[in-house]
Design an enzyme around this catalytic site. Structure first.
Site, PDB file in Angstrom:
ATOM      1  N   LYS A  84       0.844  -1.201   0.000  1.00  0.00           N
ATOM      2  CA  LYS A  84       0.000   0.000   0.000  1.00  0.00           C
ATOM      3  C   LYS A  84       0.873   1.242   0.000  1.00  0.00           C
ATOM      4  O   LYS A  84       1.879   1.298   0.726  1.00  0.00           O
ATOM      5  CB  LYS A  84      -0.906  -0.023   1.241  1.00  0.00           C
ATOM      6  CG  LYS A  84      -1.914   1.118   1.299  1.00  0.00           C
ATOM      7  CD  LYS A  84      -2.769   1.003   2.555  1.00  0.00           C
ATOM      8  CE  LYS A  84      -3.814   2.099   2.639  1.00  0.00           C
ATOM      9  NZ  LYS A  84      -4.618   2.024   3.883  1.00  0.00           N
ATOM     10  N   SER A 159      -9.531   2.124   3.089  1.00  0.00           N
ATOM     11  CA  SER A 159      -8.666   2.823   2.168  1.00  0.00           C
ATOM     12  C   SER A 159      -7.680   1.910   1.439  1.00  0.00           C
ATOM     13  O   SER A 159      -7.098   2.335   0.437  1.00  0.00           O
ATOM     14  CB  SER A 159      -7.889   3.897   2.926  1.00  0.00           C
ATOM     15  OG  SER A 159      -7.086   3.307   3.927  1.00  0.00           O
ATOM     16  N   SER A 183      -9.663  -0.235   7.336  1.00  0.00           N
ATOM     17  CA  SER A 183      -9.133  -0.149   5.966  1.00  0.00           C
ATOM     18  C   SER A 183      -8.454  -1.391   5.415  1.00  0.00           C
ATOM     19  O   SER A 183      -8.134  -1.415   4.237  1.00  0.00           O
ATOM     20  CB  SER A 183      -8.155   1.013   5.865  1.00  0.00           C
ATOM     21  OG  SER A 183      -8.878   2.186   5.684  1.00  0.00           O
TER      22      SER A 183
HETATM   23  N1  GLN Z   1     -12.887   4.562   6.681  1.00  0.00           N
HETATM   24  C1  GLN Z   1     -12.201   5.002   7.856  1.00  0.00           C
HETATM   25  C2  GLN Z   1     -11.774   6.438   7.686  1.00  0.00           C
HETATM   26  O1  GLN Z   1     -12.088   7.017   6.677  1.00  0.00           O
HETATM   27  C3  GLN Z   1     -11.042   4.111   8.159  1.00  0.00           C
HETATM   28  C4  GLN Z   1      -9.880   4.351   7.308  1.00  0.00           C
HETATM   29  C5  GLN Z   1      -8.695   3.518   7.691  1.00  0.00           C
HETATM   30  O2  GLN Z   1      -8.824   2.501   8.354  1.00  0.00           O
HETATM   31  N2  GLN Z   1      -7.533   3.985   7.277  1.00  0.00           N
HETATM   32  O3  GLN Z   1     -11.138   7.006   8.527  1.00  0.00           O
END
Ligand code: GLN
Length: 491
Positions: A84, A159, A183
Site C-alpha cells: 500500500k 482505504s 481499511s
Molecule cells: N474509513 C475510515 C476512515 O475514513 C477508516 C480508514 C482507515 O482505516 N484507514 O477514517
C-alpha cells in the site's frame, strides 16, 4: 508451470523452494497480468516492474548461492508482494494517495517492508489508497479510483482498496494494507479476500505515514488465513523505532493450522445486527456462524453495549490525531511546495493545493475538536467513551474466545454512490471502528455473495495478541467451505 498467478502464497513458496518455478518467472507472470488488467482496475499508483525484476533476479541468484553452500533460504525468498502506498519503500515514490507527496521518495524502508525484504519478497508496486488512508472507497485518492474486480462500476472499499483489488484480481498473491478504522477488513470484505488487522502494536508503525497514531496498524491481504499468517509472522514484533510495538509471540508456526475448533466460544454481539444492514449480509454472516457451530464451536449471544458510540468517537479521535500528524506537510520539509515570497502564503498555498477535500475536512474537524475551548467537550469526552468501548471487549473476552460480526453493513457500493454525503460514507465503518478503538485484532474473510454476486465478508475479533486463534478459526472455516477460492470473472 502454468497459471502462476493462481498460486497461493504457500503454493508459490513451495514451488520456489522445489525450483519448479523461478522468482523471475513468477514475477513476470504478475507483471504481465498487471499490464493487461491495470487499465480497467487501477489497483496501483506506482507499479515497480524494474525494481521487481531486479529483486526477482537477485532472489534467484541468492537461491543458487545458498543451495551450493548448504545454507537455509530466507522464508519468503522470491515471493512477489504489493505494498500500500502509505508504507515507505526506500527509493520508491510514496504518495499516500495525495498530491502533497506527489514527488516524495523516502530514503528509508518502513520496518515492516524492511523485514519482508530481508525475508526475500519482491515488490511489484505501490497500491492505491484514499488520500492519507482517509476513506472507505478509494475514491479519495488523488490518483483516481480503483475498480472492484467483481464489478468494475463499484468501489473496492478503502482505504486499502488498491491492495484488496490487486489480490482479488490476482495481480499479486498478497498485499500489505493498513487499518485505522477498517481499511484492511472492509476492502477485503468488498473484494472477497482475507485481511488481518493485527493487535495495535503487533507490527511496527515506523515508516507507515501516520494518520491516527493511536489507531493505525499494518496488516495483510491475501486469499486465505494461512497465507495472511505467513506474511504477518515475518513482519511482526518489537521495533526500537516504534515505542508502541510489542514482542508478544504469535504462537508456534502451524498452530493456527489446527482445524479443530471444538469447544471454542464465539460471541455474537446483538449490536452488530441492527436495522439498516443489508439483509443478505446478515444472512451470509449468520450462516457462517452456523458453520462454526456445526464444527463444534459454542455460539454465545453477547452484548457490546457501547458499540453505537464508536462512530462519533472515532470521527473525533482520528481527525484530531490526523490534524496533528498532517501539520508536518507545510512545503518546507517534503513533497509539494507552492512558491511564494511570503512564508505564510507558502504554507497556505501548499496545503490548499496539496490536500484534497476529505483531508481538509478532517484537519478542520480535528483542529476544532482539539481547540482550547472545546477540547474537554469533544476530544477529552471521546477518549473517555473510547475506554468504555475497550472495557466492553475486555468483559466479553472473559466469556468468549472470539467475537463474530459483519465487517460492513453492505456489500460494495457503486462508484460515486456516497461521494456527496460524507456521513453516509462514515456509516460504512460502523462495524469496523470498534476493533481499532479497543486495539484488538480483527480478521475478515469471505463468507458468500449477495444477490448481485458481490462478496460478503465477516470478521472475527479477538483478545489482544490472539491472532493465532483467529487464524485457526478462519482456517477451519476455509477448510470446510470454498468462498475464499472464488475469483472474479476477469479473464
Ligand atoms: N474509513 C475510515 C476512515 O475514513 C477508516 C480508514 C482507515 O482505516 N484507514 O477514517
Amino acid at each position: 508451470m502454468k497459471n502462476l498467478h493462481t498460486l497461493s502464497v504457500q503454493g508459490a513458496l513451495t514451488a520456489l523452494q522445489r525450483r519448479q518455478v523461478s522468482s523471475l518467472e513468477l514475477t513476470q507472470a504478475y507483471l504481465e497480468r498487471i499490464q493487461r488488467l491495470e487499465a480497467n482496475l487501477h489497483a496501483f499508483i506506482t507499479p515497480t516492474p524494474d525494481l521487481a525484476l531486479s529483486q526477482a533476479q537477485a532472489a534467484d541468484d541468492k537461491r543458487v548461492c545458498l543451495r551450493k553452500s548448504g545454507q537455509p533460504y530466507p522464508p519468503l525468498l522470491g515471493l512477489p508482494l504489493a505494498v500500500k502506498d502509505v508504507l515507505c519503500v526506500q527509493g520508491v515514490r510514496t504518495t499516500c494517495g495525495s498530491k502533497i507527496l506527489e514527488n516524495f521518495t523516502p530514503p528509508f524502508h518502513a520496518t515492516c517492508v524492511r523485514r519482508l525484504l530481508d525475508a526475500g519478497v519482491v515488490v511489484l508496486g505501490k497500491t492505491n489508497t484514499d488520500e492519507f488512508a482517509m476513506g472507505s472507497s478509494t475514491e479519495n485518492s488523488a490518483y483516481g479510483v480503483t475498480h472492484n474486480p467483481w464489478d468494475l462500476e463499484r468501489v473496492p472499499g478503502g482505504s486499502s482498496g488498491g491492495s484488496a483489488a490487486a489480490v482479488a484480481a490476482q495481480l499479486a498473491p498478497a498485499a500489505l494494507g493498513t487499518d485505522t478504522g477498517g481499511s484492511v477488513r472492509q476492502p477485503a470484505s468488498f473484494c472477497g479476500v482475507t485481511g488481518i488487522k493485527p493487535t495495535y502494536g503487533r507490527v511496527s508503525r515506523y515508516g507507515l505515514i501516520a494518520y491516527g497514531s493511536s489507531l493505525d496498524s499494518v496488516g495483510v491481504l491475501a486469499h486465505s488465513a494461512q497465507d495472511a499468517e505467513i506474511i504477518l509472522r515475518l513482519m511482526a514484533g518489537f521495533d526500537e523505532l516504534d515505542a508502541t510495538s510489542h514482542d508478544e509471540p504469535l504462537g508456534t508456526p502451524g498452530c493456527s493450522q489446527i482445524k479443530d475448533v471444538r469447544g471454542l466460544r464465539i460471541g455474537v454481539p446483538q449490536e452488530y445486527f441492527i436495522e439498516g444492514i443489508q439483509p443478505e449480509v446478515e444472512d451470509r454472516v449468520r450462516r457462517a456462524i452456523q458453520v462454526f457451530a456445526d464444527m463444534g464451536a459454542e455460539i454465545v449471544e453477547i452484548s457490546l453495549p457501547h458499540t453505537s458510540y464508536a462512530l462519533p468517537v472515532y470521527y473525533l479521535i482520528a481527525p484530531a490525531e490526523a490534524s496533528a500528524n498532517l501539520a508536518r506537510y507545510d512545503g518546507v520539509r517534503f513533497g509539494l511546495r507552492a512558491e511564494s515570497h511570503d512564508l505564510n502564503q507558502m504554507f497556505c498555498q501548499t496545503r490548499g493545493r496539496g490536500f484534497g477535500a476529505e483531508v481538509k475536512r478532517r484537519i478542520m474537524l480535528g483542529t476544532y475538536a482539539l481547540s482550547a475551548g472545546y477540547y474537554d467537550a469533544y476530544y477529552g469526552q471521546a477518549q473517555k467513551v473510547r475506554t468504555l468501548i475497550k472495557q466492553d471487549f475486555d468483559r466479553v473476552f472473559q466469556q468468549v474466545d472470539a467475537v463474530a460480526a459483519p465487517v460492513a453493513p453492505s456489500t460494495a457500493f457503486k462508484i460515486g454512490g456516497h461521494t456527496d454525503d460524507p456521513l453516509a460514507m462514515y456509516l460504512e465503518d460502523v462495524f469496523s471502528l470498534p476493533a481499532n478503538l479497543a486495539g484488538v485484532p480483527g480478521l475478515a474473510f469471505p463468507v458468500g455473495f449477495d444477490d448481485q454476486h458481490l462478496p460478503v465478508g465477516m470478521q472475527l475479533m479477538g483478545k489482544p495478541f490472539s491472532e493465532s486463534l483467529l487464524f485457526r478459526l478462519a482456517h477451519a472455516f476455509q477448510q470446510a467451505t470454498d468462498w475464499h477460492l472464488q475469483r472474479p470473472p476477469l479473464d
